[in-house]
Design a protein around this motif. Sequence first.
Motif, PDB file in Angstrom:
ATOM      1  N   TYR A 116       0.845  -1.123  -0.255  1.00  0.00           N
ATOM      2  CA  TYR A 116      -0.195   0.593   0.064  1.00  0.00           C
ATOM      3  C   TYR A 116       0.562   1.348   0.199  1.00  0.00           C
ATOM      4  CZ  TYR A 116      -5.206  -0.752   1.376  1.00  0.00           C
ATOM      5  OH  TYR A 116      -6.273  -1.336   1.000  1.00  0.00           O
ATOM      6  N   LYS A 117       0.160   2.519  -0.968  1.00  0.00           N
ATOM      7  CA  LYS A 117       1.056   3.570  -0.794  1.00  0.00           C
ATOM      8  C   LYS A 117       0.312   4.687   0.748  1.00  0.00           C
ATOM      9  CE  LYS A 117       1.494   7.556  -2.562  1.00  0.00           C
ATOM     10  NZ  LYS A 117      -0.166   9.283  -2.828  1.00  0.00           N
ATOM     11  N   HIS A 122      -3.453   4.151  -3.018  1.00  0.00           N
ATOM     12  CA  HIS A 122      -2.953   3.176  -3.906  1.00  0.00           C
ATOM     13  C   HIS A 122      -2.138   1.949  -3.650  1.00  0.00           C
ATOM     14  CE1 HIS A 122      -2.368   6.835  -6.656  1.00  0.00           C
ATOM     15  NE2 HIS A 122      -3.382   6.948  -6.563  1.00  0.00           N
ATOM     16  N   VAL A 123      -2.404   1.472  -4.784  1.00  0.00           N
ATOM     17  CA  VAL A 123      -2.299  -0.688  -3.743  1.00  0.00           C
ATOM     18  C   VAL A 123      -1.223  -0.334  -5.294  1.00  0.00           C
ATOM     19  CG1 VAL A 123      -2.762  -2.754  -3.873  1.00  0.00           C
ATOM     20  CG2 VAL A 123      -3.466  -1.267  -2.577  1.00  0.00           C
ATOM     21  N   ALA A 124       0.180  -0.865  -4.900  1.00  0.00           N
ATOM     22  CA  ALA A 124       0.840  -1.914  -6.346  1.00  0.00           C
ATOM     23  C   ALA A 124       1.472  -3.529  -6.257  1.00  0.00           C
ATOM     24  CB  ALA A 124       2.454  -0.561  -6.054  1.00  0.00           C
ATOM     25  N   THR A 133       1.782  -3.622 -11.272  1.00  0.00           N
ATOM     26  CA  THR A 133       0.825  -2.202 -11.690  1.00  0.00           C
ATOM     27  C   THR A 133      -0.115  -1.923 -10.684  1.00  0.00           C
ATOM     28  OG1 THR A 133      -0.374  -4.709 -12.672  1.00  0.00           O
ATOM     29  CG2 THR A 133      -1.558  -2.743 -12.214  1.00  0.00           C
ATOM     30  N   ILE A 134      -0.402  -0.254 -10.661  1.00  0.00           N
ATOM     31  CA  ILE A 134      -1.130   0.440  -9.957  1.00  0.00           C
ATOM     32  C   ILE A 134      -2.288   0.526  -9.660  1.00  0.00           C
ATOM     33  CG2 ILE A 134      -0.729   2.613  -8.450  1.00  0.00           C
ATOM     34  CD1 ILE A 134       2.513   2.241  -8.754  1.00  0.00           C
ATOM     35  N   PRO A 142      -6.250  -0.947 -12.485  1.00  0.00           N
ATOM     36  CA  PRO A 142      -5.163   0.070 -12.772  1.00  0.00           C
ATOM     37  C   PRO A 142      -4.856   1.582 -13.228  1.00  0.00           C
ATOM     38  CG  PRO A 142      -5.857  -2.267 -13.651  1.00  0.00           C
ATOM     39  CD  PRO A 142      -7.223  -1.561 -13.179  1.00  0.00           C
ATOM     40  N   ILE A 143      -4.038   1.717 -12.267  1.00  0.00           N
ATOM     41  CA  ILE A 143      -3.836   3.363 -12.653  1.00  0.00           C
ATOM     42  C   ILE A 143      -2.674   3.530 -13.614  1.00  0.00           C
ATOM     43  CG2 ILE A 143      -5.883   5.162 -11.956  1.00  0.00           C
ATOM     44  CD1 ILE A 143      -3.544   4.958  -9.824  1.00  0.00           C
TER      45      ILE A 143
END
Length: 314
Positions: A116-117, A122-124, A133-134, A142-143
């Motif tokens: 996690y950020k 956000h999650v990576a 993938t973020i 996905p962004i």
Amino acid sequence: MEEKYSFKNLHSREYSGHKKKVHSVAWNCIGTKLASGSVDQTARIWHIEPHHGHGKVKDIELKGHTDSVDQLCWDPKHPDLIATASGDKTVRLWDARSGKCSQQAELSGENINITYKPDGTHVAVGNRDDELTILDVRKFKPIHRRKFNYEVNEIAWNMTGEMFFLTTGNGTVEVLSYPSLRPLDTLMAHTAGCYCIAIDSTGRHFAVGSADSLVSLWVISEMLCVRTFTKLEWPVRTISFNHTGDLIASASEDLFIDISNVHTGKTVHHIPCRAAMNSVEWNPKYNVLAYAGDDKNKYQADEGVFRIFGFENA
């Protein structure tokens, strides 16, 4: 300084529930729940009182993945939300109170890493094909997607979320700016592949564990290596800073977990273990360490256990 950390009268307690070995253990942000992810395709949530650890611990099973749950991480801002990454190509978000999956994203490969950020937005996710993938947590879409042409092992944000770190099979740590993912720095960290990375919660340091059996300690503000920890003899699989950033735990196929003082480099304790370790994580509030590995029973079958060290002898 050393006296502050006396682990002499402390012991470990074992928790069993999984049918196969446990790959990942993680505490929620307030240190009251521990999640475990296993090869048995499930994650479990354990309600643990770090001070006592007594009595029957109730656990909730998170069911739905169709392959190994390789890594999991809690929402840094919410003590009951947790994300899991699995070999079944999905990433799932769960409510730890009900055990229900609230969000699910189908990605392109077998997921092995998730983080996690620090602000929880956000999650990576990293997969076996070295693709990052973020996801935006709210929409769970996905962004960013980025494929790397080198082996990516573990991923992490710094505490402000402005930098993103990748440990690579080339012995480097790649530092990217976030959210642009532009390269900022390549740190020649180790002589062999870098497997794991941990960021201390004070934001001062990060540490890298490598196949060369060393753990390197870096000052984030200068991107300088200030110390190496040399106690392990096998490739370092997992590392974790305690809540104050003064202690670091590291583990490998050596049959002990090393706990060292970050400032002096000296070992303050060894926790004996019976197998190679997959995951160690300090509680975010107390000097209590969860750890899990490749434990087998006398019939050489997976035990599916994890342990928590730091309970006082009753």
